[in-house]
Design a protein around this motif. Structure first.
Motif, mmCIF file in Angstrom:
data_model
loop_
_atom_site.group_PDB
_atom_site.id
_atom_site.type_symbol
_atom_site.label_atom_id
_atom_site.label_comp_id
_atom_site.label_asym_id
_atom_site.label_seq_id
_atom_site.Cartn_x
_atom_site.Cartn_y
_atom_site.Cartn_z
ATOM 1 N N GLU A 100 0.881 -1.180 -0.255
ATOM 2 C CA GLU A 100 0.227 -0.122 -0.271
ATOM 3 C C GLU A 100 1.114 1.018 -0.283
ATOM 4 O O GLU A 100 0.407 2.336 -0.631
ATOM 5 C CB GLU A 100 -0.585 -0.189 1.231
ATOM 6 N N ASP A 101 2.498 1.129 0.616
ATOM 7 C CA ASP A 101 2.863 2.562 0.308
ATOM 8 C C ASP A 101 3.502 2.521 -0.874
ATOM 9 O O ASP A 101 3.717 3.570 -0.925
ATOM 10 C CB ASP A 101 4.245 2.365 1.565
ATOM 11 N N LEU A 102 3.878 1.012 -1.218
ATOM 12 C CA LEU A 102 4.469 1.477 -3.305
ATOM 13 C C LEU A 102 3.201 2.813 -3.432
ATOM 14 O O LEU A 102 3.839 3.029 -4.798
ATOM 15 C CB LEU A 102 4.823 0.274 -3.654
ATOM 16 N N VAL A 103 1.838 1.395 -3.477
ATOM 17 C CA VAL A 103 0.490 2.440 -4.257
ATOM 18 C C VAL A 103 1.189 4.316 -4.004
ATOM 19 O O VAL A 103 1.079 4.940 -5.036
ATOM 20 C CB VAL A 103 -0.576 2.150 -3.970
ATOM 21 N N LYS A 104 1.243 4.927 -3.153
ATOM 22 C CA LYS A 104 1.553 5.918 -2.450
ATOM 23 C C LYS A 104 2.230 6.047 -3.061
ATOM 24 O O LYS A 104 2.284 7.922 -3.882
ATOM 25 C CB LYS A 104 1.727 5.967 -0.810
ATOM 26 N N PHE A 105 3.247 6.052 -2.621
ATOM 27 C CA PHE A 105 4.878 6.116 -3.861
ATOM 28 C C PHE A 105 4.362 6.655 -5.334
ATOM 29 O O PHE A 105 5.137 7.402 -5.634
ATOM 30 C CB PHE A 105 5.852 5.394 -4.085
ATOM 31 N N TYR A 106 3.769 6.164 -6.076
ATOM 32 C CA TYR A 106 3.385 6.058 -6.972
ATOM 33 C C TYR A 106 2.563 6.874 -7.513
ATOM 34 O O TYR A 106 2.792 8.098 -8.276
ATOM 35 C CB TYR A 106 2.277 4.313 -8.154
ATOM 36 N N GLY A 119 10.166 6.510 1.018
ATOM 37 C CA GLY A 119 10.394 6.716 1.592
ATOM 38 C C GLY A 119 10.685 7.523 3.489
ATOM 39 O O GLY A 119 12.015 7.182 3.436
ATOM 40 N N SER A 120 9.744 7.523 3.520
ATOM 41 C CA SER A 120 10.606 7.747 5.689
ATOM 42 C C SER A 120 9.689 7.119 6.759
ATOM 43 O O SER A 120 8.157 6.766 6.473
ATOM 44 C CB SER A 120 10.473 9.249 5.980
ATOM 45 N N ARG A 121 10.525 5.838 7.441
ATOM 46 C CA ARG A 121 9.376 5.055 8.322
ATOM 47 C C ARG A 121 9.745 6.075 9.633
ATOM 48 O O ARG A 121 9.083 5.613 10.675
ATOM 49 C CB ARG A 121 10.258 3.924 9.136
ATOM 50 N N PHE A 161 13.701 1.053 0.817
ATOM 51 C CA PHE A 161 12.465 0.731 -0.716
ATOM 52 C C PHE A 161 12.163 2.287 -0.637
ATOM 53 O O PHE A 161 11.656 3.662 -0.083
ATOM 54 C CB PHE A 161 11.500 0.651 0.760
ATOM 55 N N LYS A 162 12.499 3.265 -2.218
ATOM 56 C CA LYS A 162 12.278 4.269 -3.087
ATOM 57 C C LYS A 162 11.817 3.513 -4.404
ATOM 58 O O LYS A 162 12.364 2.574 -5.120
ATOM 59 C CB LYS A 162 13.888 4.633 -2.375
ATOM 60 N N ASN A 196 15.292 15.955 -8.655
ATOM 61 C CA ASN A 196 13.951 16.433 -7.544
ATOM 62 C C ASN A 196 13.542 15.067 -6.622
ATOM 63 O O ASN A 196 12.960 14.259 -7.435
ATOM 64 C CB ASN A 196 12.908 17.150 -7.366
ATOM 65 N N TYR A 197 12.666 14.829 -5.762
ATOM 66 C CA TYR A 197 12.207 13.994 -5.246
ATOM 67 C C TYR A 197 10.973 14.661 -3.797
ATOM 68 O O TYR A 197 11.065 15.164 -3.329
ATOM 69 C CB TYR A 197 13.686 13.098 -3.914
ATOM 70 N N ALA A 198 10.187 13.809 -3.259
ATOM 71 C CA ALA A 198 9.209 14.099 -2.385
ATOM 72 C C ALA A 198 9.103 12.696 -1.285
ATOM 73 O O ALA A 198 10.021 11.804 -2.324
ATOM 74 C CB ALA A 198 7.473 13.902 -2.925
ATOM 75 N N VAL A 199 9.231 13.034 0.181
ATOM 76 C CA VAL A 199 9.048 12.098 1.028
ATOM 77 C C VAL A 199 7.683 12.070 0.769
ATOM 78 O O VAL A 199 7.152 12.486 1.560
ATOM 79 C CB VAL A 199 10.058 13.034 2.149
ATOM 80 N N VAL A 200 7.369 10.513 1.383
ATOM 81 C CA VAL A 200 6.576 9.710 1.644
ATOM 82 C C VAL A 200 6.222 9.397 2.567
ATOM 83 O O VAL A 200 7.567 7.816 3.129
ATOM 84 C CB VAL A 200 5.850 9.402 0.999
ATOM 85 N N PRO A 201 5.426 8.907 4.304
ATOM 86 C CA PRO A 201 5.865 8.028 5.197
ATOM 87 C C PRO A 201 5.221 6.678 4.919
ATOM 88 O O PRO A 201 4.423 6.871 4.143
ATOM 89 C CB PRO A 201 4.601 9.379 6.525
#
Length: 254
Positions: A100-106, A119-121, A161-162, A196-201
């Motif tokens: 589900e986190d991969l879906v958020k990344f996508y 990602g950031s844990r 995991f990125k 460039n990059y975004a960070v998602v929990p």
């Protein structure tokens, strides 16, 4: 945009079926075009046979056996030379990463047209489940050192995991790391080279089966080598490896 998921696997016969089934079911549920690329890193157990059986069940699964040299970094790199998607994620075989986190990344990548999504844990909204205390201390110390030396705010560089666009991954070559230090090489190079990059929990869950392949005592100097390399590139390469941007061509007056 087609998503490729590269998964290194060494002696993961117990974990890999649940990992791949969960990953496929989640990506299929959201209708995300994808392929799942597993590199069997010359496993000594039944990983190869399990993967062969799963190809009859999971239509988007392809797998390769890396004949050698072997090691986490080599296995990931083997997959990164063979994926066919427009973007690629590195995902673990031991069920520690959440599909589900991969879906958020996508969707985050699509939303902002980012070159990378990390990602950031350890940020708000992230979580870890059954994270060993000693490993946590080492992880937080290592990430603090990376942040301090590289002058960045991102706090989870060491997690594999990125998600990266294909052109971003091409821009990070050649790869240097044969081991787990590849997890640091990829994001730091991306930052240094101007992507460039975004960070998602995201979340992390300790493995149920088998044992971790990360040998902390063996990896310290290797992580430090990559950190120093990226630091040298940042300050001394004079931008030779930075992302190439296409400037708009001015109209020609007649």
């Amino acid at each position: 945009m087609k998503l490729s998921v590269v998964i290194p696997a060494y002696n993961e016969q117990e974990s890999i079926p649940e990992t791949l089934r969960s990953l496929y079911q989640t990506l299929a549920k959201y209708g995300i075009p994808h392929e799942i690329c597993v590199t069997n890193d010359n496993s000594k157990d039944q990983t190869a046979q399990v993967l062969e059986q799963l190809t009859h069940e999971i239509p988007t699964l392809v797998y390769y056996t890396n004949p050698g040299p072997n090691g986490f970094g080599y296995a990931v790199r083997y997959g990164l030379e063979r994926f066919t998607g427009d973007c690629v994620a590195v995902f673990m075989a031991d069920m520690s990463d959440d599909p589900e986190d991969l879906v958020k990344f996508y969707y985050k990548m699509l939303e902002g047209d980012y070159d990378c999504v990390f990602g950031s844990r350890w940020s708000k909204g992230g979580k870890v489940i059954d994270y060993p205390q000693l490993k946590k201390i080492i992880n937080r110390t290592a990430n603090f050192i990376v942040r301090l030396m590289m002058g960045i705010r991102y706090n989870d560089t060491t997690n594999a995991f990125k998600l990266y666009k294909r052109e971003t991954m091409e821009g990070l070559k050649p790869f240097l790391s044969p081991h787990f230090n590849l997890t640091v090489e990829l994001p730091l190079k991306a930052m240094v080279r101007g992507y460039n990059y975004a960070v998602v929990p995201n979340s992390w869950t300790n493995r149920k089966y088998g044992e971790s392949k990360l040998k902390i005592k063996e990896m310290g100097s290797r992580y430090f080598f990559i950190l120093l390399y990226c630091l040298i590139e940042k300050y001394l390469s004079r931008g030779d490896y930075r992302k190439k941007t296409t400037k708009p061509v001015a109209p020609v007056s007649r």
